[in-house]
Scaffold this motif. Structure first.
Motif, mmCIF file in Angstrom:
data_model
loop_
_atom_site.group_PDB
_atom_site.id
_atom_site.type_symbol
_atom_site.label_atom_id
_atom_site.label_comp_id
_atom_site.label_asym_id
_atom_site.label_seq_id
_atom_site.Cartn_x
_atom_site.Cartn_y
_atom_site.Cartn_z
ATOM 1 N N PRO A 1 0.887 -1.243 0.009
ATOM 2 C CA PRO A 1 -0.096 0.119 0.055
ATOM 3 C C PRO A 1 0.800 1.148 -0.058
ATOM 4 O O PRO A 1 0.305 2.508 -0.447
ATOM 5 C CB PRO A 1 -0.785 -0.104 1.300
ATOM 6 N N THR B 1 0.412 3.271 -3.037
ATOM 7 C CA THR B 1 -0.589 4.320 -3.483
ATOM 8 C C THR B 1 -0.327 5.553 -2.740
ATOM 9 O O THR B 1 -0.907 6.687 -3.014
ATOM 10 C CB THR B 1 -2.005 3.582 -3.194
ATOM 11 N N GLU B 2 0.272 5.241 -1.392
ATOM 12 C CA GLU B 2 0.460 6.415 -0.611
ATOM 13 C C GLU B 2 1.700 7.287 -1.060
ATOM 14 O O GLU B 2 1.070 8.547 -1.214
ATOM 15 C CB GLU B 2 1.071 5.879 0.691
ATOM 16 N N PHE C 1 -0.170 9.340 -4.081
ATOM 17 C CA PHE C 1 -0.892 10.177 -3.499
ATOM 18 C C PHE C 1 -0.496 11.811 -3.342
ATOM 19 O O PHE C 1 -0.621 12.683 -3.748
ATOM 20 C CB PHE C 1 -1.563 10.072 -2.237
ATOM 21 N N TYR C 2 1.113 11.759 -2.745
ATOM 22 C CA TYR C 2 1.614 12.801 -2.427
ATOM 23 C C TYR C 2 2.275 13.282 -3.838
ATOM 24 O O TYR C 2 2.403 14.419 -4.076
ATOM 25 C CB TYR C 2 2.858 12.720 -1.422
ATOM 26 N N LEU D 1 0.852 13.155 -6.620
ATOM 27 C CA LEU D 1 -0.204 13.883 -7.301
ATOM 28 C C LEU D 1 -0.114 15.528 -7.109
ATOM 29 O O LEU D 1 -0.441 16.225 -8.059
ATOM 30 C CB LEU D 1 -1.586 13.406 -7.090
ATOM 31 N N ASN D 2 0.335 15.768 -5.821
ATOM 32 C CA ASN D 2 0.376 17.327 -5.616
ATOM 33 C C ASN D 2 1.629 17.922 -6.518
ATOM 34 O O ASN D 2 1.833 19.317 -6.684
ATOM 35 C CB ASN D 2 0.558 17.602 -4.133
ATOM 36 N N LEU D 3 2.617 17.211 -6.991
ATOM 37 C CA LEU D 3 3.616 17.724 -7.970
ATOM 38 C C LEU D 3 3.658 17.832 -9.176
ATOM 39 O O LEU D 3 4.477 18.089 -10.143
ATOM 40 C CB LEU D 3 4.970 16.938 -7.301
ATOM 41 N N VAL D 4 2.401 17.404 -9.708
ATOM 42 C CA VAL D 4 2.110 17.337 -11.206
ATOM 43 C C VAL D 4 0.961 17.911 -11.503
ATOM 44 O O VAL D 4 0.035 17.857 -10.664
ATOM 45 C CB VAL D 4 2.145 15.859 -11.486
ATOM 46 N N GLY E 1 -8.283 7.657 -12.649
ATOM 47 C CA GLY E 1 -7.100 6.645 -11.981
ATOM 48 C C GLY E 1 -6.269 6.250 -13.410
ATOM 49 O O GLY E 1 -5.003 5.986 -13.329
ATOM 50 N N THR F 1 -4.016 9.538 -14.225
ATOM 51 C CA THR F 1 -3.065 9.777 -13.347
ATOM 52 C C THR F 1 -1.912 8.587 -12.964
ATOM 53 O O THR F 1 -0.931 8.447 -12.241
ATOM 54 C CB THR F 1 -3.287 9.881 -11.871
ATOM 55 N N SER G 1 1.434 6.962 -10.710
ATOM 56 C CA SER G 1 1.478 5.802 -9.814
ATOM 57 C C SER G 1 2.704 5.009 -10.420
ATOM 58 O O SER G 1 3.355 4.431 -9.504
ATOM 59 C CB SER G 1 0.090 5.184 -10.261
#
Lengths: 339, 339
Positions: A88, A91-92, A95-96, A98-101, A128, A131, A135
């Motif tokens: 997991p 995915t974590e 998640f973080y 995603l704030n940089l792209v 999904g 993005t 991932s």
């Protein structure tokens, strides 16, 4: 810790693997596992991004693909085979990232654009899916992989990963050591390009019926070879034939280890007098020789699913430990450490 | 397990909380914790979506906001206070939900549209910002919360959550019980609307300097009350004044428990003869009475950060257990269970 260069590779478990996978990646992995620390990911979570309507297929094929890996000689003592969804931290991390792209950057990704076109998503692109390069960046960086074996068409994914790595490293450092945390990666593009389907189409797929699975029976191999596309203008044996675009020769080039014999066959075929049936007979012999031990080993392994699951469990535990370590560093760098 | 209805609520820890939070949410939470099972989330991970350039602010304010919670009477024995980033199951859940929502649907979300406008992101929207409704859906559903206290402007977020819940439940069931796994939720919109800033502006913010923090000193409260916007046309004491849009009265309505006295003050002010200074004197007394015990308790608690961290650790462990249980069910329903 090993000081060997680190590879991350893997497959989306949406079907059994075939000769295309063997040529494009599996064969290389059997070599890589000696030179590199190799992580092989069964990308079930990623496979769901466009298979949410057929989750059983994904679940089932995790075991099938693992069987293919072991049958071709990937050694779980040398390579770490793991199941993506059971780590997991991946995915974590995504998640973080995603704030940089930006959304605009994801929409410009040529690989994603092409995949969206192929799937006819049009405006109904699952978030999904848009993005998924983020991932993938998480998967690669979690293991600090410096090499990722990919085809030319996947190079934009590597670029996206490195953009995230550079942005992260510029903004955040390890709070104690002040070192950079993430590592840039490189595409490892195999010399041999993509193997075409037996019908000569560039894309191999189960639905097109133009693949030979690694677990194919002797009879299936035999039938498939009969269907292999050759030179449609080579009507009489004595006619000169074309080798270029002739899939029988493409496959001999890919699988026949006796390069001199293949060269002679090509010359003979080109000047005329060599029957398609003779070429195909050689091809069948070569493929049966390659696939028989794989099929046998695969069938043996398939008898004991518990053993396969145990191997996957162990590999996943190893992978999770590494990913968790990276995640801890990332969280510390982001100030998300309290306790 | 408790059979009380479940609430999920929380705050983005980007600054200390103020009277607006007290009226809009904190005061209600102190009541809710008796009637409901209440989870209060310190949304540090969500705060990062637009604070990647100021992560220290987020880290620091987790403790500050926790102090505010405890100071106003949120009881960690009744409410589960937890730190979002320390419950990785929330990001994992969000990851799978991303496959159930289209990019076009996210782009249509009115709350996100407005937030994007406010932040001047234009084309440079971080992907994590566009997808934050999905992350909120994960937060809400992880706890199977049936009630989420939100302002009117946040209702689209609740709708997005329920769309995901319905889509998930339609597609996937618990593999053993065949039951639906996720639970729809409802917005719990407080009767009292948003408190305006002391300058009369609708939006309260530290940067506008129009807020009174819960930890404000007596002197700060006093100074702030002097700046409270009243009726600009009420020049002479004997003139009739306006109560509507007069922030001194808006605040008295919100904080003065003696409703009869406030009504009389309003009548007097409207017919003329009541000085702004008298109204403000009453307001200051009311606010000092409210804030003095909060400030005192806050200062006491701030002496022992270790104790605060211990409470947060315990709350986070409880929250994580619940979220992990939901995540296990979701993974089983998605066929992502192997071992």
């Amino acid at each position: 810790m090993s000081t060997k260069p680190i590879i991350l590779t893997g497959d989306r478990p949406t079907g059994p693997l075939h000769l295309g996978h063997y040529v494009g990646s599996l064969r290389n992995r059997v070599h890589y596992q000696h030179e590199y620390k190799q992580y092989i990911m069964l990308a079930d979570a990623q496979a769901l991004t466009d298979n949410m309507d057929d989750i059983d297929k994904v679940h089932r094929n995790v075991i099938e693909v693992a069987l293919d890996y072991l049958a071709v000689g990937i050694d779980p003592k040398l390579s770490t085979i793991f199941i993506q969804s059971q780590v997991p931290e991946l995915t974590e991390l995504a998640f973080y990232y995603l704030n940089l792209v930006t959304v605009a950057r994801l929409e410009r990704n040529p690989t994603v654009k092409e995949e969206i076109r192929l799937r006819n998503f049009e405006r109904d692109i699952p978030a999904g899916f848009l993005t998924y390069p983020v991932s993938q960046a998480a998967d690669i960086t979690a293991f600090k992989a410096t090499l990722v074996p990919v085809g030319e068409d996947q190079i934009p994914m590597i670029e996206q990963t490195n953009e995230i790595v550079r942005r992260f490293n510029r903004l955040y450092k390890h709070p104690v050591t002040k070192q950079e945390i993430l590592v840039e990666t490189k595409a490892l593009v195999p010399e041999i390009g993509r193997l075409p389907g037996i019908d000569g189409k560039a894309k191999m797929s189960k639905s097109l019926g133009n693949v030979i699975n690694l677990g194919a029976s002797a009879d299936e191999v035999s039938k498939a070879v009969k269907k292999v596309y050759t030179d449609p203008l080579h009507l009489k044996i004595e006619d000169p034939g074309h080798v270029e675009g002739n899939i029988a020769f493409t496959y001999l080039d890919a699988f026949d280890t006796d390069k001199a014999a293949v060269a002679e066959f090509k010359a003979h075929y080109t000047r005329g007098g060599l029957a398609d049936s003779v070429v195909k007979k050689r091809l069948e012999a070569v493929l049966q020789e390659l696939l028989t031990p794989i099929r046998t080993r695969r069938a043996e392994l398939a008898e004991d699913k518990g053993y396969i699951l145990q191997l996957l469990r162990e590999g996943t535990e190893q992978a999770r430990e590494v990913a968790a370590r990276t995640m801890d560093e990332v969280k510390a760098a982001l100030g998300l450490n309290y306790f």
